[in-house]
Design an enzyme around this catalytic site. Structure first.
Site, short mmCIF file in Angstrom:
data_model
loop_
_atom_site.label_atom_id
_atom_site.label_comp_id
_atom_site.label_asym_id
_atom_site.label_seq_id
_atom_site.Cartn_x
_atom_site.Cartn_y
_atom_site.Cartn_z
N GLY A 46 -9.49 4.75 -6.31
CA GLY A 46 -8.22 4.25 -6.19
C GLY A 46 -6.92 4.85 -5.56
N VAL A 47 -5.65 4.62 -6.09
CA VAL A 47 -4.82 5.40 -5.37
C VAL A 47 -4.68 6.73 -5.10
CG1 VAL A 47 -2.26 5.83 -5.79
CG2 VAL A 47 -2.97 3.75 -6.60
N ASP A 48 -5.51 7.42 -5.95
CA ASP A 48 -5.72 9.10 -5.66
C ASP A 48 -6.44 9.17 -4.50
OD1 ASP A 48 -5.64 11.82 -6.28
OD2 ASP A 48 -7.27 11.72 -7.65
N THR B 114 -3.26 2.51 -14.90
CA THR B 114 -3.83 1.27 -15.19
C THR B 114 -5.29 1.10 -14.29
OG1 THR B 114 -2.60 0.29 -13.17
CG2 THR B 114 -1.91 0.34 -15.44
N GLY B 115 -5.72 2.08 -13.52
CA GLY B 115 -7.10 2.01 -12.82
C GLY B 115 -8.03 2.54 -13.69
N TYR C 55 -8.31 5.19 -15.59
CA TYR C 55 -7.79 5.35 -17.02
C TYR C 55 -7.38 4.38 -18.05
CZ TYR C 55 -7.42 10.25 -15.42
OH TYR C 55 -7.92 11.56 -14.84
N ASP D 262 0.70 -1.08 0.18
CA ASP D 262 0.01 0.00 0.04
C ASP D 262 0.94 1.17 -0.20
OD1 ASP D 262 -1.52 2.19 0.59
OD2 ASP D 262 -2.57 1.24 2.23
N ILE D 263 0.75 1.95 -1.05
CA ILE D 263 1.73 3.03 -1.34
C ILE D 263 1.56 4.07 -0.07
CG2 ILE D 263 0.11 4.60 -2.96
CD1 ILE D 263 3.07 4.92 -4.35
N ASN E 285 -5.80 13.06 -10.66
CA ASN E 285 -6.65 13.30 -12.25
C ASN E 285 -6.51 14.81 -12.48
OD1 ASN E 285 -8.59 15.34 -10.46
ND2 ASN E 285 -9.29 13.59 -9.31
#
Length: 189
Positions: free
Chosen positions: A40-42, A133-134, A136, A18-19, A32
């Site tokens: 997601g990550v954002d 890769t999520g 987008y 987990d980043i 975005n």
């Protein structure tokens, strides 16, 4: 479950995790264009950093033409409650909009521009997610190949930051990056 690949005096590492909990001087965000948080990550990075990150992004947005960060570009904000000093916001390409030919140069630019931001900030370590890769929709194998090739090329040109880690959220993503890294390593410099 991690792997390392030397690039001159620098290192590219791949790890599952987990980043938002990864300790590096900077972590990259798959942002975005409005820098408004999201899924997601954002979304995870914004939640972990706290509301100060969104406030910082609002201020930065006021300095951007049209209030948007274009795909392929990168900029930094403080990391607030994350175990990092900076968040490097990178906007990946939208695969459905850009298509095969337009996607990969923009994705490579994300990583190249993020590393340039790291150099300006004199950051010694940075962690990247799998950008694009999520939501987008970039195909995983092409994204892994593009990301690793771009980072390897930048580090060969200028070995800074000294450690670049791809912190990948699930085993299939880690495996795609491992395959791409092994293919690049066997291809030589």
């Amino acid at each position: 479950m991690s792997s390392s690949y030397p690039v001159g005096p620098a290192t590219i590492a791949l790890t599952l995790g987990d980043i938002t909990g990864f300790a590096a001087e900077a972590i990259a965000n798959a942002a975005n264009p409005r820098l408004a948080g999201g899924a997601g990550v954002d979304g995870a990075i914004h939640r972990a950093a706290g509301p100060e990150l969104l406030n910082a992004c609002r201020l930065v947005r006021q300095t951007l033409p049209g209030g948007l960060l274009p795909a392929g570009r990168a900029l930094a904000t403080p990391a607030y409650r994350l175990p990092a000093r900076y968040v490097i916001h990178c906007v990946g390409p939208d695969y459905a909009r850009e298509g095969e030919a337009g996607t990969w140069p923009l994705l490579a630019a994300c990583y190249q521009n993020a590393l340039e931001v790291c150099r300006r900030l004199q950051v010694g370590s940075v962690a990247f997610p799998s950008i694009g890769t999520g939501h987008y929709g970039c195909p995983l194998d092409g994204a892994a190949r593009t990301a690793l090739s771009a980072v390897r090329g930048e580090l060969a040109r200028q070995p800074s930051p000294a450690r670049v880690t791809f912190v990948l959220f699930d085993p299939p993503t880690l495996e795609a990056y491992r395959r791409a890294a092994e293919a690049l390593a066997s291809a030589g410099p």
